[in-house]
Motif scaffolding. Structure first.
Motif, short mmCIF file in Angstrom:
data_model
loop_
_atom_site.label_atom_id
_atom_site.label_comp_id
_atom_site.label_asym_id
_atom_site.label_seq_id
_atom_site.Cartn_x
_atom_site.Cartn_y
_atom_site.Cartn_z
N VAL A 1 15.88 -8.72 4.45
CA VAL A 1 16.37 -8.82 6.32
C VAL A 1 14.65 -7.83 6.65
N ALA B 1 12.21 -10.33 6.42
CA ALA B 1 12.42 -11.82 7.72
C ALA B 1 12.30 -11.10 9.08
N GLU B 2 12.58 -9.87 9.54
CA GLU B 2 13.06 -9.02 10.85
C GLU B 2 11.40 -8.56 11.11
N LYS B 3 10.29 -8.57 9.96
CA LYS B 3 9.00 -7.04 9.76
C LYS B 3 9.74 -6.24 10.34
N HIS B 4 10.37 -5.58 9.33
CA HIS B 4 10.78 -4.29 10.10
C HIS B 4 10.60 -3.53 8.72
N CYS C 1 14.28 1.08 8.00
CA CYS C 1 15.10 0.42 8.90
C CYS C 1 17.14 0.50 8.70
N HIS D 1 19.31 -0.76 10.55
CA HIS D 1 19.44 -1.87 10.86
C HIS D 1 20.10 -2.66 9.05
N CYS D 2 18.31 -2.99 8.92
CA CYS D 2 18.97 -3.56 7.69
C CYS D 2 19.31 -2.62 6.57
#
Lengths: 236, 236, 236, 236, 236, 236
Positions: free
Chosen positions: A87, A90-93, A98, A100-101
């Motif tokens: 994640v 893919a989200e570049k976090h 993070c 959220h991830c």
């Protein structure tokens, strides 16, 4: 004296770095899921579906629960980590920081784990279909232990659950592993009904948009729901 | 405070155990042959057929016999163990205690080992056929060392000997290993004549009942003696 | 008392040695390139082409150059050794002592390394072609990380460079490794233009003499420039 | 935004390189013997001395010769390579090209191998001494399989042979390996008579110039022929 | 032309075989316990005593039981096999067929497993003793995770249980492993009371007949109940 | 029918879990530093100090910087992770989420890396001291490559830097690794001056509070600044 293999690698290093930098520019640090760990998770799931055939071989009714529990707990912990990596990538976090991830990974892992008994029933049906469909098969054991079709369908059913949950990259790693081992290439997005049987299998391709009903049997070399030009064999 | 990934895995463990128990009910303990050890045995056999190309690379006429002898003795000991596992599993006998399984394994091992020189001659003929049939092949070395067709046929000829001796499971493991590596799927039961050559090979399927004469050449994607519906490619 | 598995392996050892000796007669010592080390070199090259996706995952602009330089230097040293082995084997020269083989290996390694930036550009074009050609592909990352077509074409482009330099055996090992992993079999000698895309890929065969222009896309099961008898499927 | 672990490693790299360069200046390329391979050679020698206790465990009188022969041939080939590395390193010659180093290595290997039966007899005598000297020892098997004193003395006797032949570095690697495993530190140069027994052993030090007669027994913590200041325990 | 390293190894093989044959004469086949597997069992036991510190690190109260159960079950199965090997070897019985050895192994395993909670309490007391006795120790964690004294005493307490049950060879392997890792050499037969603490430890020797009461602390280099001649340092 | 090794492990699992739970109660999840990874970091540092002797062996002045840079960058990334684990464990913070632990780890890593050139100079001085102090030593190479004293002092100097920075657990892992390999036990807190030489070394103990000046030489079995009762050898 110049040694025979002495040549300057500096300009080649420079050229390769220059090529690479644009690719890297959007990332501070790339933390990808690990192919090896993802494959190990799928092997753990296979041993949850067919305990004794894979993993620990000495099981009794009174100790089965320990092994299933410990394996499932390992799946839970390691899958969570790999999904978090996928994640964040893919989200570049930022993988490390993070929240959220981390939450998305926990959520997907929880839902995936809850689906395992249902997936197990589907795979048991596929074994049944192999047994009914292949006269050369003497016991279900052999299908479970050695049939490429069962291997590939199990991987796809596991990958499909993660695909439906929106997990990036990992479903693909799982179906590509089956593709390497069996030559059977089923997209994680394909919707496959109960009692699916693939005989031999090399060259089977099932595309992302394919929807298969109950009791489908496929033979080697068949393409479903993916572009294919079998008559184009001379390349025109 | 509940941690984010805290969820109860107990009911899922219970559900998976319930599914598993009927499968396990007939067994006290499942002792399956080991895929890794079976593959290692086949690699040892390959090095017996082509010493120097596989395994120990520094051989001289005066030491060759030591290496062949030590390798063959290792094949004898490890194959005996794996056959005993396969027989006990297939017959649902107790691996540790059943004297019948031990005797059957010894018997099959002895007969298999005695057949090795004959199998070696067949495989040497297959190399010859590749050399005669493939203009791109400059030396026999390259066929031995790097041709998927030679790899797959060697595995099948070894598996076929065990199949004929009635050994369960192991022949399948051997041909499936070749299937994974080469995409060539030849049933252990297929009867294959001398000087068999497979070019490229991916997608070749040869079924259990196939009987091939001398000097047969197959190309990629060909199916012999197994169900195949090449016109069915759109899945109807 | 004769133990149950006691049988004489001596005559079988003798028979196998007798078969082997003519094969070995031309060699004092066979020093073949190592499949494992050749594959490791290709993985290093892949990480030079796409740093961060393979190998070290924590890269920054200020440290990228160290990793690229150290990896390229390792490629240089290990490839030199493997080419020297391949040349000595093919020429039946003495690996340890032959200065001709050492010079040939150095020369080929130097030229190969110098070609890497150009090969990298070709492979980047193939990724671009996949992204343009496959609507199911959301990001280039996924093509780089998980597409069998990209894997196989990268291996072939690397093998092709060595093939053009006249390096024996190693190009074949590299394309056969891709064949095993992906079911895609492209001869090292095939000349492939820019932006080549293979979808799914299992069963693709591209022969030694094939010449492909720019922007070619191939689908699974297609044969180009190699013998193929798709209508011969019943084996006649 | 600067990431929290972003700091410049460039100046530290520069400082470390500057320190390293004088050390490297005399060498074009350092090819050292491999600790792992040297240890593997000693383990092979141990299995030559006590076949069945180490290495292959399933030996019969009719196959023993194959295993001993194959193991000895592997010792011959791998030791030759490691000695060549050690000589080239010590002499600062070019490992790849120096014929002197190759000849010196062959010569030393040949002489070492010829000494093995004599060394075996010495080690058998050490086992005998342990059996006679240690009332807690019920069988010779336990001394061979599990006694640190036997392990250390075997390593030293092997190392001593190489030391006498003037082989650099490797004797030290062999005795230091025993030192790590057992805490017994005997210099490769020590001359040790027949039937040497070390009880417990941790802290035993035998120096380069020590000469021990027949039937010596040492206990833990004893120093022979090396500097030692046991009364100096407060460090003055 | 004779290659430089060509020399006859045949007579040396013959000499080594002749030495070996008397040793082997009493055995048809030597099946020894595996040092690696025995050490793995002890590591499993350590993780049963201190779950989370060794083995699986992500434990919760609701999953702890799965991991403890699965680990204990693995200890049960693997220890049974190793004890069976040790008994068959010591008694010179046939490992594969002897029912006496199988029963003895089962019996010893059952009794050993039943003792584990009591042994765990003893080891917990040793950790307590380290914490009380060593002012440099800030937390019990560090003693559990990194103190050689705790490592060695845990191994000895485990080995002692097997020693008391009359298991051959394996107790020695377990204490010798601790000896290698820590330099602490305690005989499996030593009777050690509660709350035993060893500080530093290198060179500690505790003999078979030693009996230690509660709350004993030992320092490096101390010998108890074993022959020791510390004044004999010049070897007379 | 009850199988011979059938016994209930449930009560033993319960007893072991009950013992374990209080230990675990304070932790949600224990994430300890990995001994294997910490040891690998120290090996990387050793190859930074003596490039060519450890790690990559084929170095030239023009590529040295790549290898040193890539290795140092790997040390930076992996040490940061291990310190973060150690801090989170010691502080009982949440490894995944605690920003304090992440910052503390970054800070300590940065300072440690900055100290490496100075530590390198100290270790180079220790090699010099060995060369001056040991007449049996022919070249500095042998001290670097094979002397236990140099190995142990290098580990201690590295551990000491981390100890001074307040890093928990990891310094201990590093010195205990040297203790296992060499029998030399130096506390990470000991302050050691320039040009320190340990001869043989087994049994050397240097305590936390020891302060050693320049040019100190220690011999095997010597204790400094730690409790030691050498006269107490009979255990009274």
């Amino acid at each position: 004296m110049t040694p025979p293999d002495d040549f300057a690698i500096q300009p080649i290093v420079d050229a390769l770095c220059q090529e690479a930098e644009p690719v890297l520019s959007g990332h501070y640090r790339m933390v990808l899921p690990s192919r090896e760990r993802v494959i190990a998770i799928v092997e753990d799931v296979r041993s949850l579906f067919f305990p004794g055939y894979f993993g620990t071989q000495d099981l009794r009714n009174d100790t089965l629960r320990f092994h299933v529990g410990a394996t499932l707990d390992r799946v839970r912990v390691t899958l969570d980590e790999e999904i978090r990596r996928a994640v964040a990538f893919a989200e570049k976090h930022d993988f490390d920081a993070c929240p959220h991830c981390a939450i998305a990974a926990s959520e997907a892992t929880r839902k995936f784990v809850a689906r395992l008994p249902a997936v197990r029933r589907l795979v048991a049906g596929d074994v049944e279909a192999a047994f009914e469909g292949d006269p050369a098969l003497r016991t279900r054991d052999e299908a479970i232990f050695a049939y490429p079709g069962i291997f590939a369908v199990t991987n796809q059913r596991v990958a499909h659950e993660l695909h439906v949950l929106g997990v990036p990259l990992i479903p693909r790693i799982i179906t590509e592993h089956a593709h390497t081992i069996t030559g059977i290439d089923i997209h994680p997005g394909a919707a496959i009904g109960e009692k699916f049987f693939i005989d031999h299998g090399t060259g089977v391709v099932v595309g992302e948009t394919a929807i298969l009903g109950r009791n489908v049997t496929l033979y080697q070399g068949v393409t479903l729901g993916a572009k294919s030009f079998p008559l184009d064999a001379n390349g025109n």
